[in-house]
Design a protein around this motif. Structure first.
Motif, PDB file in Angstrom:
ATOM      1  N   ILE A 238       0.829  -1.201   0.000  1.00  0.00           N
ATOM      2  CA  ILE A 238       0.000   0.000   0.000  1.00  0.00           C
ATOM      3  C   ILE A 238       0.865   1.254   0.000  1.00  0.00           C
ATOM      4  O   ILE A 238       1.789   1.389   0.796  1.00  0.00           O
ATOM      5  N   SER A 239       0.543   2.172  -0.917  1.00  0.00           N
ATOM      6  CA  SER A 239       1.254   3.442  -0.993  1.00  0.00           C
ATOM      7  C   SER A 239       0.287   4.585  -0.752  1.00  0.00           C
ATOM      8  O   SER A 239      -0.931   4.402  -0.754  1.00  0.00           O
ATOM      9  N   GLY A 240       0.843   5.778  -0.546  1.00  0.00           N
ATOM     10  CA  GLY A 240       0.015   6.947  -0.294  1.00  0.00           C
ATOM     11  C   GLY A 240       0.323   7.574   1.047  1.00  0.00           C
ATOM     12  O   GLY A 240       1.228   7.138   1.768  1.00  0.00           O
ATOM     13  N   HIS A 241      -0.443   8.610   1.388  1.00  0.00           N
ATOM     14  CA  HIS A 241      -0.258   9.332   2.644  1.00  0.00           C
ATOM     15  C   HIS A 241      -1.270   8.852   3.686  1.00  0.00           C
ATOM     16  O   HIS A 241      -2.340   8.347   3.343  1.00  0.00           O
ATOM     17  N   LEU A 242      -0.938   9.048   4.921  1.00  0.00           N
ATOM     18  CA  LEU A 242      -1.856   8.751   6.020  1.00  0.00           C
ATOM     19  C   LEU A 242      -2.576  10.053   6.382  1.00  0.00           C
ATOM     20  O   LEU A 242      -1.941  10.998   6.858  1.00  0.00           O
ATOM     21  N   PRO A 243      -3.888  10.136   6.152  1.00  0.00           N
ATOM     22  CA  PRO A 243      -4.594  11.405   6.372  1.00  0.00           C
ATOM     23  C   PRO A 243      -4.769  11.735   7.858  1.00  0.00           C
ATOM     24  O   PRO A 243      -4.831  10.837   8.701  1.00  0.00           O
ATOM     25  N   HIS A 244      -4.866  13.024   8.154  1.00  0.00           N
ATOM     26  CA  HIS A 244      -5.093  13.446   9.528  1.00  0.00           C
ATOM     27  C   HIS A 244      -6.427  12.924  10.061  1.00  0.00           C
ATOM     28  O   HIS A 244      -6.594  12.773  11.271  1.00  0.00           O
ATOM     29  N   SER A 245      -7.355  12.645   9.157  1.00  0.00           N
ATOM     30  CA  SER A 245      -8.675  12.171   9.587  1.00  0.00           C
ATOM     31  C   SER A 245      -8.613  10.828  10.294  1.00  0.00           C
ATOM     32  O   SER A 245      -9.584  10.413  10.934  1.00  0.00           O
ATOM     33  N   ILE A 246      -7.465  10.122  10.205  1.00  0.00           N
ATOM     34  CA  ILE A 246      -7.317   8.861  10.934  1.00  0.00           C
ATOM     35  C   ILE A 246      -7.481   9.095  12.432  1.00  0.00           C
ATOM     36  O   ILE A 246      -7.912   8.213  13.182  1.00  0.00           O
ATOM     37  N   CYS A 247      -7.178  10.312  12.872  1.00  0.00           N
ATOM     38  CA  CYS A 247      -7.243  10.628  14.302  1.00  0.00           C
ATOM     39  C   CYS A 247      -8.675  10.850  14.780  1.00  0.00           C
ATOM     40  O   CYS A 247      -8.916  10.947  15.991  1.00  0.00           O
ATOM     41  N   ASN A 248      -9.611  10.944  13.850  1.00  0.00           N
ATOM     42  CA  ASN A 248     -11.017  11.103  14.224  1.00  0.00           C
ATOM     43  C   ASN A 248     -11.710   9.770  14.452  1.00  0.00           C
ATOM     44  O   ASN A 248     -12.881   9.728  14.811  1.00  0.00           O
ATOM     45  N   SER A 249     -10.979   8.691  14.237  1.00  0.00           N
ATOM     46  CA  SER A 249     -11.542   7.346  14.419  1.00  0.00           C
ATOM     47  C   SER A 249     -11.357   6.896  15.865  1.00  0.00           C
ATOM     48  O   SER A 249     -10.543   7.458  16.597  1.00  0.00           O
ATOM     49  N   PRO A 250     -12.083   5.868  16.288  1.00  0.00           N
ATOM     50  CA  PRO A 250     -11.899   5.325  17.643  1.00  0.00           C
ATOM     51  C   PRO A 250     -10.807   4.260  17.727  1.00  0.00           C
ATOM     52  O   PRO A 250     -10.794   3.447  18.645  1.00  0.00           O
ATOM     53  N   LEU A 251      -9.884   4.258  16.763  1.00  0.00           N
ATOM     54  CA  LEU A 251      -8.844   3.224  16.715  1.00  0.00           C
ATOM     55  C   LEU A 251      -8.020   3.176  17.991  1.00  0.00           C
ATOM     56  O   LEU A 251      -7.620   4.203  18.536  1.00  0.00           O
ATOM     57  N   GLU A 252      -7.751   1.949  18.432  1.00  0.00           N
ATOM     58  CA  GLU A 252      -6.837   1.696  19.545  1.00  0.00           C
ATOM     59  C   GLU A 252      -5.554   1.039  19.047  1.00  0.00           C
ATOM     60  O   GLU A 252      -4.472   1.291  19.567  1.00  0.00           O
ATOM     61  N   ILE A 253      -5.677   0.188  18.033  1.00  0.00           N
ATOM     62  CA  ILE A 253      -4.523  -0.503  17.456  1.00  0.00           C
ATOM     63  C   ILE A 253      -4.476  -0.211  15.961  1.00  0.00           C
ATOM     64  O   ILE A 253      -5.445  -0.486  15.234  1.00  0.00           O
ATOM     65  N   LEU A 254      -3.356   0.342  15.502  1.00  0.00           N
ATOM     66  CA  LEU A 254      -3.155   0.687  14.098  1.00  0.00           C
ATOM     67  C   LEU A 254      -1.832   0.090  13.645  1.00  0.00           C
ATOM     68  O   LEU A 254      -0.766   0.468  14.135  1.00  0.00           O
ATOM     69  N   ASP A 255      -1.898  -0.840  12.697  1.00  0.00           N
ATOM     70  CA  ASP A 255      -0.686  -1.501  12.198  1.00  0.00           C
ATOM     71  C   ASP A 255      -0.603  -1.306  10.688  1.00  0.00           C
ATOM     72  O   ASP A 255      -1.360  -1.913   9.933  1.00  0.00           O
ATOM     73  N   LEU A 256       0.321  -0.437  10.271  1.00  0.00           N
ATOM     74  CA  LEU A 256       0.552  -0.163   8.846  1.00  0.00           C
ATOM     75  C   LEU A 256       1.928  -0.640   8.409  1.00  0.00           C
ATOM     76  O   LEU A 256       2.410  -0.267   7.341  1.00  0.00           O
ATOM     77  N   SER A 257       2.566  -1.462   9.195  1.00  0.00           N
ATOM     78  CA  SER A 257       3.961  -1.847   8.964  1.00  0.00           C
ATOM     79  C   SER A 257       4.156  -2.604   7.651  1.00  0.00           C
ATOM     80  O   SER A 257       3.252  -3.253   7.143  1.00  0.00           O
ATOM     81  N   TYR A 258       5.388  -2.453   7.105  1.00  0.00           N
ATOM     82  CA  TYR A 258       5.796  -3.160   5.894  1.00  0.00           C
ATOM     83  C   TYR A 258       4.880  -2.850   4.711  1.00  0.00           C
ATOM     84  O   TYR A 258       4.270  -3.728   4.112  1.00  0.00           O
ATOM     85  N   ASN A 259       4.784  -1.557   4.415  1.00  0.00           N
ATOM     86  CA  ASN A 259       4.082  -1.076   3.235  1.00  0.00           C
ATOM     87  C   ASN A 259       4.927  -0.009   2.572  1.00  0.00           C
ATOM     88  O   ASN A 259       6.150   0.050   2.782  1.00  0.00           O
ATOM     89  N   ASN A 260       4.299   0.845   1.758  1.00  0.00           N
ATOM     90  CA  ASN A 260       5.017   1.900   1.053  1.00  0.00           C
ATOM     91  C   ASN A 260       4.411   3.271   1.325  1.00  0.00           C
ATOM     92  O   ASN A 260       4.412   4.146   0.449  1.00  0.00           O
ATOM     93  N   PHE A 261       3.881   3.467   2.533  1.00  0.00           N
ATOM     94  CA  PHE A 261       3.329   4.771   2.887  1.00  0.00           C
ATOM     95  C   PHE A 261       4.427   5.834   2.870  1.00  0.00           C
ATOM     96  O   PHE A 261       5.585   5.564   3.219  1.00  0.00           O
ATOM     97  N   THR A 262       4.045   7.055   2.480  1.00  0.00           N
ATOM     98  CA  THR A 262       4.985   8.166   2.433  1.00  0.00           C
ATOM     99  C   THR A 262       4.360   9.381   3.126  1.00  0.00           C
ATOM    100  O   THR A 262       3.208   9.352   3.545  1.00  0.00           O
TER     101      THR A 262
END
Length: 211
Positions: free
Chosen positions: A138-162
């Motif tokens: 997976i490539s792309g940016h991580l949007p600030h809107s991720i912080c509006n979610s109720p997430l407790e565990i976020l695992d984006l490891s071993y991808n192509n995020f920039t």
């Protein structure tokens, strides 16, 4: 004598049974709420009748550890309004990550070959506390809107995020585990971390991020 199918079944567990295709029996079932087909040898596409037949019933779908290569969908939104857990990890799924329209509590897409996310994917995380997307392409940016979610565990490891790591990850009161290792994030985490921050583990290995 015609075969009699138990159409009243609502839970079906067929994990680790060595099956190579989705049993025809399933299409006869009317109101499946729990389906576990994990750790088998099923290949091909996940059929659209799963979404169409149980759109108002299915709460748990675990098809991890198979050899699925695609999903029969009209869009990248899974038309099920009742999912609480979706686990499609450890398959061979490609393309855009499909999101349940109703927002499931637990989503695991890890160990596939997904390459992108919906531009507005965070809109489908309204009730999601666990999101695992590790070991994809997976490539792309991580949007600030991720912080509006109720997430407790976020695992984006071993991808192509920039791009920048959203500073709000450390301000959001919900995150407990954040794994961003082995991507191409850059930036600096805030030095004045809010007292509301509940992060217990953060992994930034191989990132150009300053603490």
């Amino acid at each position: 004598m015609a075969a009699v199918y138990p159409s009243w079944l609502v839970e079906l567990g067929l994990a680790s049974c060595g099956i190579t295709k989705i049993p025809n029996l399933l299409i006869r079932l009317n109101h499946v709420e729990y389906l576990d087909l994990s750790c088998n040898k099923i290949s091909g596409d996940i059929p659209k009748w799963i979404w169409e037949r149980w759109t108002n019933d299915l709460g748990v779908l675990n098809i991890s550890g198979n050899m699925f290569t695609g999903m029969e969908l009209n869009s990248s939104v899974i038309p099920i309004s009742t999912l609480s857990l979706l686990d499609v990890s450890s398959n061979r799924l490609q393309g855009q990550v499909p999101m349940p329209e109703s927002s499931a509590e637990i989503l695991d897409y890890s160990n596939n070959a997904f390459s992108s996310l919906l531009p507005n994917f965070t809109l489908y995380l309204r009730q999601t506390t666990y999101l695992r997307l590790s070991n994809n392409n997976i490539s792309g940016h991580l949007p600030h809107s991720i912080c509006n979610s109720p997430l407790e565990i976020l695992d984006l490891s071993y991808n192509n995020f920039t791009g920048l790591v959203p500073p709000c990850l450390m301000d959001n009161g919900g995150f407990q585990v954040i794994n961003l290792r082995e991507n191409q994030f850059i930036g600096m985490l805030p030095s004045n971390i809010s007292s509301a921050c509940s992060v217990q583990t953060i992994d930034l290995q191989a990132e150009a991020v300053l603490l």
